[in-house]
Design a protein around this motif. Structure first.
Motif, PDB file in Angstrom:
ATOM      1  N   ALA A   8      48.615   6.217 -48.915  1.00 34.45           N
ATOM      2  CA  ALA A   8      47.420   6.211 -48.078  1.00 34.45           C
ATOM      3  C   ALA A   8      46.146   6.476 -48.866  1.00 34.45           C
ATOM      4  O   ALA A   8      45.046   6.383 -48.311  1.00 34.45           O
ATOM      5  N   LEU A   9      46.252   6.873 -50.155  1.00 36.89           N
ATOM      6  CA  LEU A   9      45.064   7.149 -50.961  1.00 36.89           C
ATOM      7  C   LEU A   9      44.375   5.843 -51.350  1.00 36.89           C
ATOM      8  O   LEU A   9      45.038   4.840 -51.624  1.00 36.89           O
ATOM      9  N   PRO A  10      43.030   5.814 -51.407  1.00 33.07           N
ATOM     10  CA  PRO A  10      42.132   6.898 -51.001  1.00 33.07           C
ATOM     11  C   PRO A  10      42.076   7.041 -49.491  1.00 33.07           C
ATOM     12  O   PRO A  10      41.945   6.052 -48.772  1.00 33.07           O
ATOM     13  N   LEU A  11      42.159   8.277 -49.033  1.00 27.77           N
ATOM     14  CA  LEU A  11      42.130   8.584 -47.604  1.00 27.77           C
ATOM     15  C   LEU A  11      40.678   8.737 -47.184  1.00 27.77           C
ATOM     16  O   LEU A  11      40.017   9.733 -47.489  1.00 27.77           O
ATOM     17  N   LYS A  12      40.165   7.755 -46.495  1.00 31.69           N
ATOM     18  CA  LYS A  12      38.758   7.722 -46.138  1.00 31.69           C
ATOM     19  C   LYS A  12      38.449   8.725 -45.020  1.00 31.69           C
ATOM     20  O   LYS A  12      39.356   9.183 -44.322  1.00 31.69           O
ATOM     21  N   PRO A  13      37.172   9.057 -44.836  1.00 35.24           N
ATOM     22  CA  PRO A  13      36.820   9.981 -43.752  1.00 35.24           C
ATOM     23  C   PRO A  13      37.268   9.444 -42.394  1.00 35.24           C
ATOM     24  O   PRO A  13      37.052   8.280 -42.059  1.00 35.24           O
TER      25      PRO A  13
END
Length: 1128
Positions: A725-730
């Motif tokens: 899931a990275l980068p896990l955005k806001p």
């Protein structure tokens, strides 16, 4: 006498700052504050404005190092009758401040300014500063003369430069005017007098005396102007002449004034205030000054005007000059001597107040202001800001008395007089129509002396505060705080989901070696050091709300309404949120003040801004800390928090707070609820942890680890789900699966559970610290994202998310005991199939080993008890390994009802090694060496084999629909197998089996018939890697165990060899020996094969221990059952 006198006062040029036209109060204060920054003008900066019309009388003017010092009198002041005696008391210049948008007609402004300047006859320079003029006013202002200076609208920096230029022009004009005055005074004709002279009768004798003293007074006054002009050498020369002339004429009052001026010139010239030689000289001269002032009073006691105030001024000047720790006793003596004279000034002020007019009230305020320094009741507005922050920073040094403690002692002895002074100031301020001064006096009186004021008096002061506030503009600030008392309580720790970790960009595991921020002050992850006096570090994040706990106290007898209170932050990178609060009488309350950091950088929180009684004041934490320390030492009247019932609180210092750029913020929760997961011992359950990014920055790095107790209970963590899931955005969310296996409760936990009588109690977690914690170290981009300047290359920190895996383990199946069982089950002699892996063999409880000959079995018996109120089904599975594949074999399940026990048998036949070699017994060969080393090595290898065996056995249970788990059998199995592991794992060197050569009477199922020759074979297999030579023998026994082949009454005849057969068996192979038996009597018979091994090797002797190394090794096979049918 003036309230803020010092030795340097004699060198300051007074400039009146007055409003001109209509101008709002806050604008006037703003422009006056801009002027205050230019209180010191270097002589080297005014040369372009200075013109020498004739030779300057200041022959020693220090143009390179000297300066002119200004003292701005905001609002102006009435003329002093002592201006001739001390020239620094004169108003030498007038500056008017005008706001052009409020005064559009500049001609009117010039006229108003000219009228205002007439009240300052001593002024020689007048300027009117007009701010923010319009374009039309700029054109008109050119024709208004040089007294009007226009400041066009511009930024702050441009206006500062413009104002500095104008102040340099004023300084040059003043210097030229001083030169003119001195040149005129030297030519003669100047008459100087004081109120002391005017009170005397002007007899002919006094006139003659005044003429003789005129020359000495003129020299003293010229020295005053030299000081104002910044030329201490010239001033000292004139003061020396004045001293000689005053001594000759007996003019003691002017003699003391000249000596005071000489001290000021000495300090200006030397610019060293703590030189011991100069310090002694100052003390000697000022003691002489005080004596001569006193002489001038004693000389004529008929005078109605006393020089007492000058004596007090000189005393306070010397006290202020000497006020430090080493000279504490001298300062106390000086202040005590000044007290006797200061008391009389209160009576003078009361005489002024008896007159019914505003001017008299203003005069009373001026007289009372003279006492505020002596009685330590002056407004905080008159205290330098650096003193506000630094006073009381170090209180105790092992018994040494600091100078501020001397002042506190001085203050505590004069509490009643202080109250009188403040009361008179309040009355005079109300009479004079100055609401701000009245509010300040009432605030100081109520805050400092509430224990000495009755409840009705406290209510009266509160009414005075409210009445004064009604006459002030909204949002007025005052430097003197009233109520409540405010102290710092604590700074809450970061929640576990917001821990900040220093980031080491040089390491892949950037979080290693870093403890989370505390912060606050102490955190559970870092060890505090009581001997370290340095401030703690605290990190805040841009855009994330923070809280600070403060305690408020209202020690008075009325309800206190605080309209708003919020943190005071001077760094400009923090938005504070105000709250309102009501404090009942004599009560305290801890409140939470919050705010949001807005910019990167340090944050300084000295106190709080409080809007109470209609005025905004700033309450400093340090002031209250010093107050409480003084109360503890008996130097202050009362502790406001203790009298409100608040407990003793350790002083909390504001830590060094740093704001870092925005960071990602992960929040987590367990899907299905965050309550404790109730598991039985050994139960396996899968949890789903939802992790969401609640910050404004994406998560680019993340690592999952475990902490706390029972970490081995976490079987599996779905790290790949987070990594993918990275980068896990806001705003993004990811679910992480975690597989748990409930740990085994200890003896203490079992006892605790047994003592519980209800199921509700049992379901509570026994130990909160027993559950493991899931740690996620995460960080955003390594760049600063523009929130820091380019010159600063600091890697933003990371964070740590702590998610407790709250597990409540309940007692499940419990062990009663475990033991090892051995069984011998005879096998039937028959034709053995070549296919040893029949389909039916997997369904049998125990499979027949074709080379074992019979079922010589070993079982691990576990006795289990079910103390719970649910039913368990227990099943055993064994992991089978072959050369290529491995499979798991399940045995039938066992049901255990509640409050019952059951035995579970775990067969161990599958764990036999296929070959007996020396690898397993290698440790035995070391027995002749170091006994301790060999014993440790043997024990370690033995434990390794046991652990490997146990890992292949799984005892699983099922309860209900969704509850399942695995039983912990490690400890019980290891204890049971510790002494018999050799027999369980190692095969026999030789295995024996019998079979029929051909099928006999298939109808009877392969039974042997009596009176018939039955051909048979014995198979002997060598399970070692070495050839074995042996003597083979075969025996047949009847049901009574008697040998039925040998003897005269034998019931069995044979053909072939049955004993004494020399046989060599190759390694890992088998040999066959054929023979025939003829049974005379039907019945049950048993065949036994045995062998004596010739010349056994070390492996065989280790497997079959003997008492003597020469003793032969005897191997016997298990019994084989033969059923003989027929008739006699």
């Amino acid at each position: 006498m003036e309230p803020d006198v010092s030795i340097d006062t004699s060198s300051m040029i007074r400039i009146a700052v007055i409003p001109v036209g209509e101008i709002h109060l806050h604008l006037f204060r703003k422009y006056a504050g801009m002027l205050a920054r230019h209180h010191n003008i270097e002589l080297s900066t005014i040369t372009s404005f200075y013109t020498e019309h004739q030779k300057s009388p200041f022959t020693n003017q220090p143009w390179d190092s000297g300066s002119l010092r200004f003292k701005f009198i905001v609002g102006g002041s009435p003329p002093s009758p002592w201006e001739d005696f001390q020239s620094n008391r004169k108003i030498h210049a007038v500056i008017g401040i005008c706001h052009c948008p409020s005064a559009p007609d500049l001609d009117t402004v010039v006229e108003l300014f000219a009228v205002a300047c007439k009240g300052y006859s001593s002024s020689v320079v007048q300027r009117c500063f007009a701010f923010s003029p319009a374009d039309s006013q700029l054109a008109d202002g050119k024709d208004s003369g040089n007294k009007l200076a226009l400041f066009p609208p511009a930024d702050q920096r441009t206006q500062e430069i413009h104002l500095q230029t104008m102040m340099q022009d004023i300084a040059a004009s003043l210097l030229m005017e001083f030169e003119k005055w001195v040149l005129q005074a030297e030519s003669g004709g100047t008459i100087l007098k004081t109120p002391l002279d005017s009170q005397a009768s002007l007899s002919s004798e006094e006139v003659i005396k005044a003429k003789k003293r005129r020359l000495g007074r003129a020299q003293k006054t010229i020295g005053d102007y030299c000081l104002l002009a910044g030329s201490p050498v010239d001033a000292n020369n004139h003061y020396s002449t004045a001293l000689e002339l005053a001594r000759l004429t007996g003019d003691y009052f002017w003699f003391a004034g000249a000596m005071e001026g000489g001290v000021c010139a000495l300090l200006m010239d030397k610019a060293v205030h703590k030189d011991p030689v100069i310090e002694e000289e100052v003390k000697y001269r000022y003691n002489s000054v005080i004596v001569h002032y006193r002489k001038s009073f004693i000389q004529d006691n008929a005078q109605r005007v006393s020089p007492l105030s000058f004596e007090l001024e000189a005393t306070l000047k010397l006290a202020r000059f000497l006020c430090r720790r080493e000279l504490a006793k001298e300062v106390v003596d000086l202040l005590t001597a000044a007290a006797d004279g200061a008391k009389a000034l209160i009576d003078v002020a009361q005489l002024y107040l008896q007159q019914e007019n505003n001017l008299a009230a203003i005069s009373a305020m001026q007289v009372l202001a003279l006492t505020t320094k002596a009685y330590r009741v002056q407004s905080r507005a008159s205290i330098p800001k650096h003193a506000v922050f630094n006073v009381g920073s170090s209180i105790a040094d092992g018994g040494k008395m600091h100078h501020h403690l001397v002042v506190s002692l001085f203050e505590s002895q004069w509490s009643t007089l202080q109250m009188v002074v403040l009361k008179e100031i309040l009355l005079s301020a109300v009479r004079a129509g100055d609401p701000l001064a009245a509010w300040s006096a009432a605030a100081r009186l109520l805050r400092s002396y509430y224990p000495l004021i009755t409840p009705s008096g406290q209510n009266g002061l509160a009414s005075a505060l409210n009445n004064s506030a009604e006459r002030l503009p909204s949002g007025t600030h005052c430097a003197d705080p009233a109520l409540p008392f405010v102290r710092l309580h604590s700074l809450p720790l970061h929640p576990s989901q917001m821990d900040i970790i220093k980031r080491n960009s040089a390491r892949e595991d950037w979080w290693a070696g870093s403890a989370p921020s505390g912060p606050f002050i102490y955190t559970p992850f870092s060890k505090g050091d009581s001997t370290n006096n340095s401030k703690q570090e605290l990190v805040w994040v841009v855009g994330e709300p923070v809280q600070v706990l403060v305690e408020l106290a209202n020690p008075c007898g009325f309800d206190l309404l605080v309209n708003s209170i919020y943190l005071s932050v001077h760094s400009g990178n923090f938005d504070a949120f105000p709250i309102s609060v009501t404090l009942p009488p004599n009560s305290s309350k801890v409140i939470s003040l919050s705010g949001i950091p807005t910019k990167v950088g340090p944050v300084n929180i000295p106190g709080c801004l409080v809007h109470c009684f209609g005025v905004i004041t700033e309450h400093f934490f340090k002031d209250v800390d010093n107050l409480l320390l003084g109360a503890a030492q008996g130097l202050v009247i009362s502790d406001p928090f203790r009298c409100c019932g608040s407990g003793k609180l350790k002083t909390t210092a504001v830590p060094n707070i740093t704001v870092v750029p925005s960071l990602p913020l992960l929040v987590s929760h367990i899907v299905g609820g965050d309550g404790a997961v109730i598991l039985y011992e050994g139960e396996i359950r899968e949890l789903w942890i939802s992790v969401a990014n609640a910050g404004t920055v994406a998560v680019e790095q993340a690592h999952i680890s475990l902490s706390g107790k029972n970490q081995d209970s976490v079987i599996c963590i779905g790290y790949d789900a987070l990594k993918s899931a990275l980068p896990l955005k806001p705003g993004a969310e990811v679910t992480i699966p975690v597989t748990l296996k409930a740990w085994q409760l200890g003896l203490v936990d079992h006892d605790a559970i047994a003592s519980k009588s209800t199921f509700v109690n049992v379901t509570r977690p026994l130990k909160d610290a027993s559950s493991p914690m899931l740690l996620i170290h995460y960080a955003g981009p390594a760049a600063n994202q523009g929130e820091l300047t380019e010159s600063v290359s600091v890697v933003p920190p990371g964070r740590r998310l702590v998610t407790p895996l709250n597990v409540c383990v309940l007692q499940g199946l419990s062990f009663v005991k475990a033991r090892l069982l051995s069984m011998e089950i005879p096998a039937h002699v028959g034709e053995i199939s070549n296919n040893s892996s029949d389909n039916d063999s997997a369904d049998r409880l125990v499979k027949i080993d074709p080379y074992r000959g019979s079922w010589g079995l070993r079982f691990l018996e576990l006795e289990l008890s079910n103390p719970t109120d649910v039913v368990f089904e227990v099943g055993v599975s064994v992991q089978l390994e072959s050369d290529e594949t491995s499979s798991e074999f399940d045995y039938p399940k066992t049901r255990i009802d509640r409050d019952y026990s059951a035995r579970v048998l775990i067969p161990l036949e599958h764990f036999k090694l296929p070959v007996l070699d020396g690898s397993f017994l290698a440790s035995n060969s070391l027995s002749n060496g170091d006994g301790k080393t060999s014993e440790k090595k043997k024990k370690a290898e033995l434990n390794a084999y046991i652990r490997k065996l146990i890992s292949k056995i799984k005892v699983r249970w099922v309860s209900g629909r969704n509850s399942s788990g695995e039983l912990h059998i490690k400890d019980a199995t290891q204890a049971a197998l510790q002494t018999s592991i050799m027999d369980v794992l190692l095969p026999d060197p030789l295995t024996f089996s019998f079979r029929l050569v051909k099928e006999v009477n298939s109808k009877d199922g392969g039974d042997v018939l009596a009176h018939d020759m039955t051909p048979m074979e014995v198979l002997v297999r060598n399970n070692t890697k070495d050839s074995i030579s042996m003597n083979l023998s075969i025996t047949c026994r009847d049901v009574a165990g008697e040998n039925c082949i040998e003897g005269t009454n034998s019931a069995v005849l044979w053909s072939g060899a049955l004993s004494g057969m020399k046989v060599d068996v190759p390694p890992l192979e088998e040999i066959k020996h054929s023979f025939c038996l003829y049974f005379l009597v039907p019945g049950e018979y048993t065949l036994l094969a045995a062998a004596v091994i010739d010349d056994p090797n070390e492996i065989l002797r280790a497997r079959a221990p003997s008492s003597s190394p020469d003793e032969p090794i005897f191997c016997r096979g298990p019994p084989y059952h033969v059923r003989v049918n027929g008739t006699l």
